[in-house]
Design an enzyme around this catalytic site. Structure first.
Site, mmCIF file in Angstrom:
data_model
loop_
_atom_site.group_PDB
_atom_site.id
_atom_site.type_symbol
_atom_site.label_atom_id
_atom_site.label_comp_id
_atom_site.label_asym_id
_atom_site.label_seq_id
_atom_site.Cartn_x
_atom_site.Cartn_y
_atom_site.Cartn_z
ATOM 1 N N ILE A 174 45.777 -63.472 66.451
ATOM 2 C CA ILE A 174 44.603 -62.585 66.327
ATOM 3 C C ILE A 174 45.028 -61.161 65.986
ATOM 4 C CG2 ILE A 174 42.637 -61.598 67.569
ATOM 5 C CD1 ILE A 174 42.584 -64.246 69.224
ATOM 6 N N ASP A 193 54.557 -55.303 70.790
ATOM 7 C CA ASP A 193 54.606 -56.706 71.221
ATOM 8 C C ASP A 193 55.994 -56.945 71.788
ATOM 9 O OD1 ASP A 193 54.714 -59.638 71.280
ATOM 10 O OD2 ASP A 193 52.959 -59.589 69.978
ATOM 11 N N PRO A 225 47.770 -61.751 75.655
ATOM 12 C CA PRO A 225 47.122 -62.566 76.697
ATOM 13 C C PRO A 225 47.114 -61.843 78.042
ATOM 14 C CG PRO A 225 49.306 -63.442 76.152
ATOM 15 C CD PRO A 225 49.098 -62.251 75.279
ATOM 16 N N ARG A 253 41.143 -60.109 77.048
ATOM 17 C CA ARG A 253 40.757 -60.535 78.386
ATOM 18 C C ARG A 253 40.413 -59.305 79.219
ATOM 19 N NH1 ARG A 253 39.987 -64.647 76.536
ATOM 20 N NH2 ARG A 253 40.790 -66.708 77.027
ATOM 21 N N ASP A 277 34.509 -57.131 74.549
ATOM 22 C CA ASP A 277 33.875 -58.446 74.480
ATOM 23 C C ASP A 277 34.140 -59.215 75.773
ATOM 24 O OD1 ASP A 277 32.564 -60.618 73.039
ATOM 25 O OD2 ASP A 277 34.534 -61.586 73.029
ATOM 26 N N GLU A 282 33.951 -61.041 84.659
ATOM 27 C CA GLU A 282 32.868 -61.673 83.889
ATOM 28 C C GLU A 282 32.570 -63.099 84.338
ATOM 29 O OE1 GLU A 282 34.845 -61.617 79.979
ATOM 30 O OE2 GLU A 282 34.876 -63.799 80.012
ATOM 31 N N HIS A 320 31.487 -61.993 75.549
ATOM 32 C CA HIS A 320 32.593 -62.905 75.256
ATOM 33 C C HIS A 320 32.216 -63.828 74.084
ATOM 34 C CE1 HIS A 320 36.436 -64.679 77.147
ATOM 35 N NE2 HIS A 320 36.398 -64.990 75.858
#
Ligand code: NAD
Length: 356
Positions: A174, A193, A225, A253, A277, A282, A320
């Protein structure tokens, strides 16, 4: 059972000897539209529950061989135990993230777990960019103003993305798609990263330390993640090092962002905006329509933090839904069926999760 809308089950009408029995949780209409056909074509004994999986609803899986789960279905150790007692031996995740699944407990209980690692990175990356564009150009305000007959322009000033530096945290499937899009806008892109991807470098993306990224960018887009190492990667300390007025986009997340710290920084102006999102709590809130619920029922999921977050004019929240394209749903259904076929045939699948 907790507000668990039980959908249709085919098992009573279409039971076939020797065929795997599969139940899908969180299977709302839009899910069934894409999943039911491919799943039933291979596994006629498929049931669909609208309820999310939790300790109460786990009993619905009794008598099924496999449970098909989505992102907020809770497969904690006690839930896993209950699923195993009911006969479940396989969890087919219809998503990439698996932070709600206790993979070690599943292995212990003899339950294999597979996921859909990449179903449509572009769907999620495009949503991140859509949210940023909406927030930056104040489309959420303009839309409401025009509906009310207010065509004034104050407060709607935005900026051009080509003049900005964008920071991508996590350049997996992504994040890389997001790099491509932002480079297309002409933005300078910095990335952080734990692994560098030559494909990102080939796009002109510059890998830097997390600290330098946070210091130098105008926009941070999170695509890593949720892991112990990334929990609250955006907290009070990291926000303080960012440029005043910087914007954070989180379609990854909720737990990546400390909501209290974000609210404080939005209040002080240190953060110029937040597009998310996902939200760290949530789980019981999202994927349901609470508008017509009884007040008492609604207060069970009342979350002051979330209510506060919603009130900021420079906060844009989607439920989401970054993954939610027809392409992604079709890909999810196809890979889920492949994963289940591998399980039925007793074969390993590359998509299987191993306990660390
Ligand atoms: P991916 O595995 O392809 O990429 C994740 C990247 O994060 C990898 O390059 C990895 O090296 C990097 N990473 C791991 N630990 C890191 C750390 N500590 N710091 C920085 N980078 C780190 O995953 P993906 O398919 O690109 O998905 C990314 C995340 O997006 C998923 O984990 C999931 O949480 C989220 N997601 C959200 C939606 C949605 O609808 N909102 C849909 C799909 C995925």
């Amino acid at each position: 059972m907790r507000g668990a809308a039980l959908c249709v089950t085919a098992s009573s009408t279409a039971a076939q000897e020797g065929s795997l029995r599969i139940c899908s949780f969180s299977a709302q209409n839009y899910v069934r539209e894409f999943l039911e056909g491919p799943l039933r074509a291979s596994f006629p004994n498929s049931a669909f529950f609208e309820a999310a999986l939790d300790l109460d609803t786990a009993q619905l899986a009794g008598g099924y061989d496999a449970a098909c789960l989505f992102v907020n279905d809770l497969a904690s150790e006690p839930v896993i135990k209950r699923l195993a007692e009911g006969g479940v031996r396989f969890l087919a995740m219809r998503c990439a993230g698996f932070d709600k699944v206790d993979v070690a407990a599943a292995a212990e209980a003899g339950i294999r777990v597979a996921r859909v690692p990449t179903y449509s990175p572009h769907s999620v990356a495009e949503h991140a960019v859509a949210m940023l564009l909406c927030l930056n150009r104040n489309l959420h305000h303009a839309y409401l103003r025009v509906r009310e007959g207010d065509y004034s322009l104050s407060g709607l000033v935005g900026f051009e993305l080509r003049t900005k530096v964008v920071g991508i945290v996590g350049t997996g499937a992504i994040g890389l798609a997001a790099c491509q899009i932002f480079r297309g806008f002409g933005s300078r892109v910095l990335a952080y990263d734990i692994r560098e991807d030559p494909a990102a470098v080939a796009l002109g993306v510059e890998y830097v330390s997390k600290e330098r990224l946070l210091r130098e960018v105008d926009i941070v887009s999170l695509h890593c993640p949720l892991l112990p190492s990334t929990y609250h990667i955006i907290d009070a300390e990291s926000i303080a090092t960012m440029k005043p007025g910087a914007i954070i986009v989180n379609v990854s997340r909720g737990g990546l962002v400390d909501t209290d710290a974000a609210c404080n920084a939005l209040e002080s102006g240190q953060l110029g905006g937040l597009a998310c999102d996902v939200y760290e709590h949530e789980g019981s809130l999202f994927f349901k329509d609470w508008r017509t619920c009884q007040l008492k029922e609604g207060f069970k999921v009342w979350d002051r933090k979330f209510q506060l977050l919603k009130t900021f004019p420079n906060v844009l929240i989607s439920p989401h839904s970054a993954f939610l394209t027809s392409e992604a749903l079709a890909n999810i259904a196809a890979t889920t069926v492949e994963n289940l076929k591998a399980f039925e045939a007793g074969l390993p699948t590359l998509n299987e999760l191993k306990a660390m």
